[in-house]
Design a protein around this motif. Structure first.
Motif, mmCIF file in Angstrom:
data_model
loop_
_atom_site.group_PDB
_atom_site.id
_atom_site.type_symbol
_atom_site.label_atom_id
_atom_site.label_comp_id
_atom_site.label_asym_id
_atom_site.label_seq_id
_atom_site.Cartn_x
_atom_site.Cartn_y
_atom_site.Cartn_z
ATOM 1 N N ILE A 246 0.830 -1.213 0.000
ATOM 2 C CA ILE A 246 0.000 0.000 0.000
ATOM 3 C C ILE A 246 0.865 1.264 0.000
ATOM 4 C CG2 ILE A 246 -2.001 -1.076 1.111
ATOM 5 C CD1 ILE A 246 -0.995 0.128 3.761
ATOM 6 N N SER A 247 2.077 1.157 -0.497
ATOM 7 C CA SER A 247 3.010 2.291 -0.448
ATOM 8 C C SER A 247 2.500 3.498 -1.228
ATOM 9 C CB SER A 247 4.388 1.872 -0.975
ATOM 10 O OG SER A 247 4.284 1.369 -2.301
ATOM 11 N N GLN A 248 1.853 3.263 -2.387
ATOM 12 C CA GLN A 248 1.349 4.384 -3.188
ATOM 13 C C GLN A 248 0.162 5.059 -2.501
ATOM 14 O OE1 GLN A 248 0.882 3.511 -7.456
ATOM 15 N NE2 GLN A 248 2.349 1.838 -7.231
ATOM 16 N N LEU A 249 -0.623 4.262 -1.779
ATOM 17 C CA LEU A 249 -1.722 4.823 -0.997
ATOM 18 C C LEU A 249 -1.170 5.705 0.120
ATOM 19 C CD1 LEU A 249 -4.613 5.088 0.100
ATOM 20 C CD2 LEU A 249 -4.332 2.823 1.156
ATOM 21 N N GLU A 250 -0.171 5.214 0.819
ATOM 22 C CA GLU A 250 0.445 5.981 1.907
ATOM 23 C C GLU A 250 1.092 7.258 1.381
ATOM 24 O OE1 GLU A 250 1.640 2.598 5.173
ATOM 25 O OE2 GLU A 250 2.894 2.803 3.387
ATOM 26 N N GLN A 251 1.677 7.171 0.207
ATOM 27 C CA GLN A 251 2.290 8.353 -0.405
ATOM 28 C C GLN A 251 1.239 9.423 -0.690
ATOM 29 O OE1 GLN A 251 4.602 7.424 -3.909
ATOM 30 N NE2 GLN A 251 4.925 9.576 -4.433
#
Length: 259
Positions: A246-251
């Motif tokens: 979920i790195s892009q969501l967190e970004q």
């Protein structure tokens, strides 16, 4: 030095005149003026503070079964909890993102709201949108084509809401379940949703104004619809709630809710 002395005498003269004028003003009037000045100053300070205070609310929405609740728990705990259970009530909590809990520096908590995608529960979304710093529209990338029309209609309704348009609230189309081999790419999903919204735009513009519930229209007349034509910023990203990617969501969250 003589000029400085003259200025000093002039200032003293002005001060004495001001004191004399103040003595002639009734005490009640002086107190009232002072109270007005204090009230005005406090009001202006309060307005400035309110203007500076930015929202920390991120709203997760989308069709039922897209994986919003799993993403909610991944953001909070780094786990899936109940797996793929469909929510019938909003999940709402303020927390530090799980990926940031090991960091030594202090980070700002995020208020995350997971709104159920069932059509009967969608009106609840309007309670949270005005306070949102960002909206995450979750799409099932694995089972996308059968739901493309429904997802596009729901997204169209969100993008034309007055609370979104006036505040230009950024929106992320998050393509979930992209870890699966047969999942569609975010580029494909974006193009297909643009085509569906273009059809919706044409069909809804043909309906009489009295029957249209949308507060604003999308796109440029005479041109094929694209998300870059929206009043607010619309971007796309990949995610996999079940694997924890979920790195892009967190970004996206940290772009609009600063740590």
């Amino acid at each position: 030095m003589e000029e400085l002395g003259q200025w000093k005498e002039q200032l003293l003269h002005w001060w004495s005149l001001a004191e004399e004028q103040l003595r002639q003003v009734p005490p009640v009037q002086l107190y009232a003026t002072a109270a007005i000045l204090v009230f005005t100053t406090l009001l202006l300070l309060s307005l400035r503070l309110l203007k500076r205070a930015k929202s920390n609310t991120i709203v997760l929405t989308g069709l039922s079964g897209a994986g919003k609740t799993v993403l909610f728990y991944q953001l909070r705990d780094g786990s899936i909890h109940g797996g793929t259970v469909t929510s019938m009530e909003p999940n709402e909590e303020t927390f530090v993102l799980h990926s940031e809990t090991t960091e030594k520096r202090k980070t700002k908590p995020v208020h995350v709201v997971d709104v159920p995608g069932h059509s009967r529960l969608r009106p609840k979304l309007d309670e949270y949108l005005p306070q949102a710093a960002g909206i995450v529209f979750v799409v099932d990338a694995l089972d996308f084509l059968p739901n493309c029309r429904s997802a596009s209609e729901y997204l169209y309704d969100i993008l034309t809401k007055g609370s979104i348009v006036k505040k230009k609230i950024p929106l992320l189309i998050l393509c979930n379940k992209t870890d699966k081999v047969t999942a569609h790419t975010k580029e494909f999903i974006r193009r297909q949703m643009e085509k569906e919204i273009d059809k919706l735009r044409a069909s809804r513009s043909a309906i009489s104004a009295a029957d249209i519930t949308n507060e604003f229209t999308l796109g440029v007349p005479g041109e094929q619809f694209s998300f870059i034509q929206c009043y607010n910023k619309v971007t796309t990203a990949d995610a996999s709630g079940l694997t924890g990617e979920i790195s892009q969501l967190e970004q996206f969250i940290r772009e609009y809710v600063k740590p």
